[in-house]
Design a protein around this motif. Structure first.
Motif, mmCIF file in Angstrom:
data_model
loop_
_atom_site.group_PDB
_atom_site.id
_atom_site.type_symbol
_atom_site.label_atom_id
_atom_site.label_comp_id
_atom_site.label_asym_id
_atom_site.label_seq_id
_atom_site.Cartn_x
_atom_site.Cartn_y
_atom_site.Cartn_z
ATOM 1 N N THR A 89 -10.236 -46.903 12.750
ATOM 2 C CA THR A 89 -11.170 -48.068 12.783
ATOM 3 C C THR A 89 -12.525 -47.659 11.944
ATOM 4 O OG1 THR A 89 -10.124 -48.852 14.887
ATOM 5 C CG2 THR A 89 -12.095 -49.384 13.673
ATOM 6 N N ALA A 90 -12.871 -47.172 12.079
ATOM 7 C CA ALA A 90 -14.310 -46.687 11.202
ATOM 8 C C ALA A 90 -13.873 -46.342 9.691
ATOM 9 C CB ALA A 90 -14.629 -45.097 11.763
ATOM 10 N N LEU A 91 -13.150 -45.597 9.428
ATOM 11 C CA LEU A 91 -12.519 -45.185 8.142
ATOM 12 C C LEU A 91 -12.369 -46.391 7.654
ATOM 13 C CD1 LEU A 91 -11.593 -43.035 6.290
ATOM 14 C CD2 LEU A 91 -9.381 -42.727 6.820
ATOM 15 N N LEU A 92 -11.425 -47.281 8.120
ATOM 16 C CA LEU A 92 -10.748 -48.458 7.606
ATOM 17 C C LEU A 92 -12.208 -49.518 7.530
ATOM 18 C CD1 LEU A 92 -8.175 -50.208 6.587
ATOM 19 C CD2 LEU A 92 -8.444 -51.540 9.554
ATOM 20 N N ALA A 93 -12.731 -49.573 8.678
ATOM 21 C CA ALA A 93 -13.770 -50.751 7.967
ATOM 22 C C ALA A 93 -14.624 -50.368 7.143
ATOM 23 C CB ALA A 93 -14.219 -50.829 9.376
ATOM 24 N N SER B 74 -13.020 -50.889 3.519
ATOM 25 C CA SER B 74 -13.094 -52.151 3.734
ATOM 26 C C SER B 74 -13.809 -52.906 3.256
ATOM 27 C CB SER B 74 -12.108 -52.762 4.241
ATOM 28 O OG SER B 74 -10.847 -52.761 5.336
ATOM 29 N N VAL B 75 -14.614 -52.644 3.606
ATOM 30 C CA VAL B 75 -16.313 -53.048 3.427
ATOM 31 C C VAL B 75 -17.152 -52.900 1.917
ATOM 32 C CG1 VAL B 75 -18.581 -52.963 4.177
ATOM 33 C CG2 VAL B 75 -17.241 -53.445 5.637
ATOM 34 N N THR B 76 -16.586 -51.329 1.479
ATOM 35 C CA THR B 76 -17.233 -50.688 0.273
ATOM 36 C C THR B 76 -16.153 -51.881 -1.025
ATOM 37 O OG1 THR B 76 -17.599 -49.016 1.280
ATOM 38 C CG2 THR B 76 -17.047 -48.560 -1.384
ATOM 39 N N LEU B 77 -14.653 -51.690 -0.525
ATOM 40 C CA LEU B 77 -14.250 -52.604 -1.478
ATOM 41 C C LEU B 77 -14.231 -54.006 -2.156
ATOM 42 C CD1 LEU B 77 -11.919 -53.004 -3.056
ATOM 43 C CD2 LEU B 77 -10.487 -53.722 -1.128
ATOM 44 N N SER B 78 -14.772 -54.244 -0.728
ATOM 45 C CA SER B 78 -14.901 -55.987 -0.585
ATOM 46 C C SER B 78 -16.946 -56.167 -1.521
ATOM 47 C CB SER B 78 -15.438 -57.018 0.782
ATOM 48 O OG SER B 78 -16.299 -57.992 0.834
ATOM 49 N N LEU B 79 -18.146 -55.934 -1.782
ATOM 50 C CA LEU B 79 -19.097 -55.493 -1.426
ATOM 51 C C LEU B 79 -18.973 -55.043 -2.872
ATOM 52 C CD1 LEU B 79 -21.257 -53.614 1.209
ATOM 53 C CD2 LEU B 79 -20.333 -56.391 0.610
ATOM 54 N N LEU B 80 -18.017 -53.929 -4.037
ATOM 55 C CA LEU B 80 -17.918 -53.564 -4.931
ATOM 56 C C LEU B 80 -16.970 -54.985 -6.038
ATOM 57 C CD1 LEU B 80 -16.810 -49.916 -4.847
ATOM 58 C CD2 LEU B 80 -18.334 -51.135 -5.749
ATOM 59 N N ILE B 81 -16.830 -55.732 -5.338
ATOM 60 C CA ILE B 81 -15.474 -56.579 -5.526
ATOM 61 C C ILE B 81 -16.681 -58.334 -5.775
ATOM 62 C CG2 ILE B 81 -13.706 -58.275 -6.233
ATOM 63 C CD1 ILE B 81 -12.556 -56.495 -5.028
ATOM 64 N N SER B 82 -17.444 -58.964 -5.137
ATOM 65 C CA SER B 82 -17.522 -59.886 -4.282
ATOM 66 C C SER B 82 -19.487 -60.209 -4.478
ATOM 67 C CB SER B 82 -17.358 -60.225 -2.694
ATOM 68 O OG SER B 82 -18.287 -59.407 -2.062
ATOM 69 N N ILE B 83 -19.918 -58.763 -4.848
ATOM 70 C CA ILE B 83 -21.439 -58.910 -5.165
ATOM 71 C C ILE B 83 -21.855 -59.045 -6.894
ATOM 72 C CG2 ILE B 83 -23.522 -58.382 -5.536
ATOM 73 C CD1 ILE B 83 -22.851 -58.793 -2.126
ATOM 74 N N GLY C 232 -19.920 -54.965 11.810
ATOM 75 C CA GLY C 232 -19.509 -54.881 13.069
ATOM 76 C C GLY C 232 -18.447 -55.607 13.700
ATOM 77 N N HIS C 233 -17.873 -56.194 13.100
ATOM 78 C CA HIS C 233 -16.211 -57.404 13.626
ATOM 79 C C HIS C 233 -15.588 -55.885 12.973
ATOM 80 C CE1 HIS C 233 -12.738 -59.441 13.784
ATOM 81 N NE2 HIS C 233 -12.624 -59.427 12.505
ATOM 82 N N MET C 234 -15.712 -55.622 12.015
ATOM 83 C CA MET C 234 -13.746 -54.628 11.605
ATOM 84 C C MET C 234 -14.416 -53.277 12.319
ATOM 85 S SD MET C 234 -13.916 -54.490 7.711
ATOM 86 C CE MET C 234 -13.530 -55.991 6.520
ATOM 87 N N LEU C 235 -15.464 -52.749 13.222
ATOM 88 C CA LEU C 235 -15.818 -51.271 13.649
ATOM 89 C C LEU C 235 -15.447 -51.549 15.085
ATOM 90 C CD1 LEU C 235 -19.582 -49.966 12.591
ATOM 91 C CD2 LEU C 235 -17.192 -48.580 12.226
ATOM 92 N N GLY C 236 -15.877 -52.719 15.512
ATOM 93 C CA GLY C 236 -14.966 -53.240 16.943
ATOM 94 C C GLY C 236 -13.689 -52.846 16.996
ATOM 95 N N GLY C 237 -12.895 -53.363 16.221
ATOM 96 C CA GLY C 237 -11.255 -53.100 15.783
ATOM 97 C C GLY C 237 -11.190 -54.543 14.784
ATOM 98 N N SER C 238 -10.714 -54.793 13.990
ATOM 99 C CA SER C 238 -9.927 -55.220 13.577
ATOM 100 C C SER C 238 -8.295 -55.987 13.969
ATOM 101 C CB SER C 238 -9.752 -55.839 12.320
ATOM 102 O OG SER C 238 -9.418 -56.902 11.616
ATOM 103 N N VAL C 239 -8.467 -56.694 14.976
ATOM 104 C CA VAL C 239 -7.429 -56.772 15.736
ATOM 105 C C VAL C 239 -5.814 -56.982 14.601
ATOM 106 C CG1 VAL C 239 -6.140 -57.896 17.905
ATOM 107 C CG2 VAL C 239 -8.226 -57.070 18.234
ATOM 108 N N ILE C 240 -6.324 -58.352 14.883
ATOM 109 C CA ILE C 240 -4.466 -58.796 14.108
ATOM 110 C C ILE C 240 -4.110 -57.874 12.991
ATOM 111 C CG2 ILE C 240 -3.968 -60.424 12.686
ATOM 112 C CD1 ILE C 240 -5.855 -62.329 13.895
#
Length: 316
Positions: free
Chosen positions: A105-109, A112-121, A247-255
């Protein structure tokens, strides 16, 4: 600052206790017999009908006939000693199960956050600089679609196109690094869309401030005005949103973890809920609530570093 940290830690403990109590109560209110469910998932199979003797044996082994308050008190007393109990289904310590699933879960989080920030910022900054141009309108419309799109729908769409159609990535599981691509894109899409919109709005607000006009009147280049004066203040609301989403992703993105059968905390939580594996559910909820609270605390503390005007010690 010390007073602020103590208040936040106290609030964190209350949130964790309240979440665990609520979860414990709801699990016992769900339809179906807890001993029978445990038997079907862990011992005899889903198609089999447990006998009265088997139900009695499981009830006695896990002390499921005790009143709910006694069961909860027993669990919370063990948790305070660092013992989250043993799983009914996996027959392993809950802490060990979480330790096995959390790295995935930590690896995925993180990815995912890194990819998101590299594009969205960068896109958010460019949309603010090029306000009301075609570039701005196109990216805002794209972000709107990404926000409105359910994560499970995007996940199935990516599977149909890139896994079943072009056979580029695995459908499910964690076999290799290529297994990370589709789950990361699914998570990063929704998060990146929100971050882009907030980054754009924050930049537009900051760029209308007097100190930005003063910097421009001094003859500074627009790139220097944005990089040295606007970005630091514009990042404050973005840090809040990114921190909570992380924090949501580290907790586990259930879906997403369920759709891609990702061996993380979210998948473990869903499987344990179906099996009424109460110790595992309680342990996962404890982790999720604690992660949210810790990330929220770190985000609040980061404000003091980004904006010295913030003084937590003066809070009422």
């Amino acid at each position: 600052m010390g007073r602020f940290i103590c208040k936040r830690l106290a609030a964190t403990i209350l949130v964790i206790v309240a979440a665990s109590m609520l979860t414990f109560g709801i699990l016992h209110l769900t339809p179906g017999s807890t001993p029978a469910t445990i038997l079907k998932y862990a011992f005899i199979g889903l198609e089999e009908i447990p006998t009265d003797a088997e139900i009695t044996e499981i009830t006695t082994r896990f002390k499921l006939s005790d009143p709910l308050y006694q069961q909860y008190y027993r669990w919370i007393k063990q948790a305070l000693r660092g013992d989250l109990g043993d799983s009914y289904v996996y027959r392993l310590p809950v802490a060990e199960l979480i330790g096995l699933r959390f790295p995935a879960t930590a690896l995925l989080a993180v990815l995912s956050v890194t990819l998101s920030l590299l594009i969205s910022i960068p896109l958010g900054i460019l949309c603010a600089v090029k306000r009301n141009t075609f570039f701005d309108h196109f990216n805002r419309l794209l972000a709107l679609f990404a926000v409105a799109m359910p994560s499970f729908w995007l996940a199935y769409l990516l599977i149909i196109v890139f896994s079943l159609g072009f056979n580029l990535f695995p459908v499910a599981g964690f076999r290799s690094l290529s297994s990370l691509v589709l789950p990361c894109v699914t998570l990063a899409a929704g998060m990146g869309a929100v971050t882009l919109r907030i980054m754009r709005s924050s930049m537009l607000e900051v760029m209308g401030q007097d100190y930005i006009l003063t910097a421009r009147s001094k003859g500074l280049y627009e790139r220097s005005v944005i990089a040295k004066h606007a970005l630091k203040n514009a990042f404050l609301p973005v840090v809040t949103v990114v921190g909570l989403q992380f924090g949501h992703m580290l907790g586990g993105s259930v879906i997403v973890e369920t759709v891609f059968s990702w061996p993380g905390i979210g998948k473990l939580l869903i499987d344990s809920i179906f099996a009424k594996d109460i110790p595992v559910v309680q342990g996962c909820i404890l982790l999720i609530a604690g992660t949210y609270a810790l990330v929220n605390l770190l985000v609040d503390l980061s404000y003091a570093l980004m904006d010295p005007r913030i003084r937590y010690g003066r809070e009422s």
